[in-house]
Enzyme design. Sequence first.
Site, short mmCIF file in Angstrom:
data_model
loop_
_atom_site.label_atom_id
_atom_site.label_comp_id
_atom_site.label_asym_id
_atom_site.label_seq_id
_atom_site.Cartn_x
_atom_site.Cartn_y
_atom_site.Cartn_z
N GLN A 1 -10.84 -2.13 -21.66
CA GLN A 1 -9.97 -3.32 -22.51
C GLN A 1 -10.36 -2.94 -23.83
OE1 GLN A 1 -9.31 -6.12 -23.50
NE2 GLN A 1 -8.91 -6.73 -21.38
N SER A 2 -9.76 -1.07 -23.64
CA SER A 2 -10.08 -0.79 -24.96
C SER A 2 -9.03 -1.30 -26.44
CB SER A 2 -9.40 0.80 -25.21
OG SER A 2 -8.88 2.11 -26.24
N ASN A 3 -9.55 -1.21 -27.15
CA ASN A 3 -8.77 -1.48 -28.44
C ASN A 3 -7.58 -0.60 -29.08
OD1 ASN A 3 -9.56 -4.14 -29.23
ND2 ASN A 3 -10.94 -2.78 -29.45
#
Length: 332
Positions: free
Chosen positions: A75-77
Amino acid sequence: MHPKEPPRLPLAQLPTPVVELTNLARELNIPRILCKRDDLTGLEVSGNKVRKLEYLLADARAQGADTLVTNGGFQSNHCRATAAIGARLGMRVRLILRAPADGSQPENDGNLFLDRLFGAHITLHPVKEYNTDRNALVDRVMNEERAAGRKPYFFPVGASVPLGCWGYIRCFKELLDHFGGETKFDVFSAVSSSGTFAGLVLGKALFGAKNVRVVGIPVSDSVEFFQKDVRELIDATNDRFQLGLSEMDTPIELIDGYIGEGYAIPYPAAVETLKRVARSEGLILDPTYTSKAMHGFLETIRAGAVRSDALPLFIHTGGAFGLMARRDLFGK
Ligand SMILES: *Cc1c(COP(=O)(O)O)cnc(C)c1O
């Protein structure tokens, strides 16, 4: 900006606004609480990572790269911002992602959904493989791209390398331009891959901002870990760009107690803060970074640990898409 600033490719909507959180200030019984809306650096590129990527992308293009390679959690921005930028600039994107710790397949939601929508090429790796073999994974991807005749450009998780640190040196300058040098303010931000906080500390030193205090709130690892990690990044940036700063010019102030069990593991008090800020201010925080940091920020205000003559200011580093992937935290 600063004379040592490297070339930058404008990708973010800057400067971001500074707003008053009037309802929260009233609830906490203090005159003012301010928020710099770095969640509004863009929509697809929203959040803090795009500021760092402005410098990395300028370098990538100068080197003739046509492919971006980076890594992060599923879920890396940072990876989502990279995927969006790649699409915008017509560059291929390879993302090396860490799968969920419980071994499950991640939901196709939030940032991961957007990575795919932007056409990034994704590989998901079990936590153990990702943690122990990351360099080998990166090498393999780089070699595959070169073998296919492309020119790949790699940067690590969070873009927290010396070049990326300029993103928050610039953000610090925006704050000074906004307030003028006379205003005293205490700035708080989340700390995880360290580039945001290191940039703020460097900005304070480079612009001689005596009235400003910069405080980091770790959300993933211990204060001891970050004392070392942030120092190394500041030193590396100081060396690479010959900034001439000493350790005394760049004090590292971190507050402990808001990490919970670890990175991306939410805890009830931070989730409560997230709900409260949503209801009081109509502002979206995220479960991994800004809810923990905001919780620490508000607790610090409550404890009277903001300088009495200073304005408390929170840097909202973004993360809204990560919230969408954690609906499970909020019941029906
Ligand atoms: C990455 C991130 C942070 C932490 O910034 P670092 O520069 O990695 O320390 C904070 N908030 C959000 C929303 C992020 O995506």
